[in-house]
Motif scaffolding. Sequence first.
Motif: not given
Length: 109
Positions: A71-74, A78, A81-82, A84-85, A89, A99-100
């Motif tokens: 997903n975008c967060l990993n 992105y 990385p802090n 979270k929602e 990018c 983030a999801e």
Amino acid sequence: MKTLSNNVSRRRFLQFGAYGLVAVPLAGLGWTTAAQAGMERLDPESDSAQALAYTHDAGTVDHPQFKEGSNCLNCMLYSDPNAKEWGPCAVFPGKHVAAEGWCTAWVAR
Ligand code: SF4
């Protein structure tokens, strides 16, 4: 010959220099945060999003390039990385992605 006045001036100069070294990165951080706060969310129906099969919800992806758990967060692209929602990018400058979310440009962080 050193005088008391020279030592005080030198100390004050170094003290202000240290404040400056701290203030400049903090000012940049504030600008970045403020700039990001005003960014719009990427429209998944936009041409650029559609070109990379972007979606706000990686859990719904049915694409041959999709890797389970990605997903975008990993994703390496992105850039906060802090966040979270929603966050920035590198592929979609000026827009926030979920983030999801996910797209075909995903690269493991
Ligand atoms: S490049 Fe990475 S962070 Fe950007 S939308 Fe695609 S998966 Fe998300």
